[in-house]
Design a protein around this motif. Structure first.
Motif: not given
Lengths: 314, 314
Positions: A116, A119, A89-90, A112
């Motif tokens: 998540d 991903e 996410g970052r 994570a």
């Protein structure tokens, strides 16, 4: 003892205390101390996306460009492996991670939340194909049910990941709880030839104790930071673990850390960088909450702990 | 859980940081906090001999005269028992301990090295005959052989003592070592109807972990100090243990300690009283040495840890 890997994440977790603004001399001497101490892996920081973070607000170890790392370690780091952390996410791992053969890095650690995991698995396969060792560090599992943890562990054990990390994000675990979870991690990981690791926080003065307790349950990747430098209450201190493992017969040394603390960490403290056990962190840890409110409270130099108790309850 | 006794020795061990110069308001509020928190025993300080110590150099809690204690707690302390510590070689227990029926004290804790066990046993029988509960806290057992420890435990188990304490004087024990010794203590004590206790120090950030580990091996007397206040690296923090035991279902409370820290302990820190984890204490702990050199080093505000390492080795 030979299978145990001391993993230094001073720059990465410590960077959360000073927005990653470390002097080159700090980073270079830490690298040297790690090599001398027998550290197996050194994490240089995050591989964060510049689409998410403004590079004017952070030091270079938030992004860990290949050139920045090479500027410290040269082209051929020896006797130690290097990693960066990619936070789901970052991070833009497809864009920002180059093939292993073009990099001095050896490992990408994927952080994570369990939600998540898909991903994270994608990132693992991508980095694995690029030639890296990989870990997945599942964050905040103290908020997950045993069923969710079991599901995540099953998926990870079927993936290409090399190491699965138990992360005590909030410093909320007691040794028996950490060991119980580590047993669960090991049971999923070992039959598939994977290793397990422990990343502990010191909210309840248990980071070191939980680390050695998890060793008994099979953890071979042991995260430390020098003098416990890290967000909030900090981490398992490198000098504690190295001293312990030396006594257990492992070929490692504590003295490089002691020298490094004398030269660099005391200076950080003088500059006003703050970490370590304190009542607000204890309270968020015990209540299994993210330390952000405690960090804010301490940053504002407040000391009305009883008000903070009420704020946490509210 | 009901059998577990939280034992507060803030004044006694903390007194070693400030020569026992506590304000009455500090002592009174600590007493109140202990009552509210569900502490079973509060140690008021030492019953030291004025033949050995100059009373001009120490606050009154070094001597714990009956009148000084009554001035704080009145004539009838309720819901909490009171103790003092008598240190063999530094106390005149035959002269300075009055019969229990004339005192607000409930317990005398005898601290002794294993070489002084005969005098400790004499003190136990004397205090027992005066009507007190007694403990023997065997100091520095990390320097004793298992045979010597076994011999001492056998003598104690045949005596009138109520509680036998494992004391990690130098903060040198790892949890498995503390548990192993506690097993040995319990094996000697339980068949004779005695209880066992743990007094831990925090040189390696293990005071709390060792305390809960020893609970599993049968320790029911659990020594704490508020915020870990104590000589050198300090002790098992009351707020840590109370939070843990509350979570385990014991009828106790952490909040009175948090309030007390906010009101009194922060002020002590501001006055310059120093304790808690620091590199020199880690090093004496790991090397199983008395913290005196580390205390001196820190008092002199030195930070050349590598010199200190050499001094310790020399």
């Amino acid at each position: 003892m030979d299978g145990l890997q001391i993993f230094d994440c001073t720059l990465r977790d410590g960077g959360l205390t000073n927005n990653f603004f470390f002097e080159d001399s700090f980073v270079r001497d830490l690298y040297q101390a790690n090599v001398e101490a027998g550290v197996a892996y050194m994490e240089m920081g995050y591989r964060a996306s510049r689409d998410v973070f403004d590079e004017n607000e952070f030091g270079k170890w938030k992004f860990c460009d290949e050139e920045a790392i090479r500027h410290i370690v040269g082209d051929h780091p020896e006797n130690i492996k290097l990693s960066v952390m990619a936070d789901i996410g970052r991070t833009d791992y497809r864009r920002d991670i180059i093939p292993k053969k073009e990099s001095v890095l050896d490992m990408i650690r994927i952080a994570a939340y369990s939600r998540d995991i898909e991903e994270a698995l994608d990132a693992v396969e991508h980095c694995h194909c690029l030639g890296y060792e990989t870990t997945v560090n599942i964050m905040a599992v103290s908020n997950d049910t045993e069923e969710i943890i079991a599901e995540v562990l099953e998926k990870l054990s079927e993936s290409s990941v090399d190491v699965i990390y138990l992360v005590d994000s909030f410093g909320s675990f007691y040794p028996n709880q950490a060991a119980h979870l580590m047993d669960q991690y090991a049971k999923a990981a070992f039959p598939k030839g994977k290793q397990v690791g422990i990343h502990a926080h010191n909210n309840q003065q248990l980071a070191f104790a939980n680390t050695i307790e998890c060793m008994k349950s099979g953890a071979s990747f042991l995260d430390v930071t020098v003098n416990g430098l890290g967000r909030g209450a900090g981490n398992c201190a490198a000098e504690l673990l190295a001293g312990y493992l030396t006594g257990q017969g492992k070929d490692c040394s504590q003295e490089p850390f002691i020298k490094f603390i004398e030269k660099h960490v005391l200076a950080l403290k003088k500059e006003g960088v703050v970490w370590g056990y304190d009542i607000p962190y204890l309270l968020t840890g015990q209540k299994n909450k993210h330390p952000s409110k405690a960090i804010e409270f301490i940053k504002e130099q407040r000391t009305q702990y009883t008000d903070f108790l009420r704020e946490l309850a509210g």
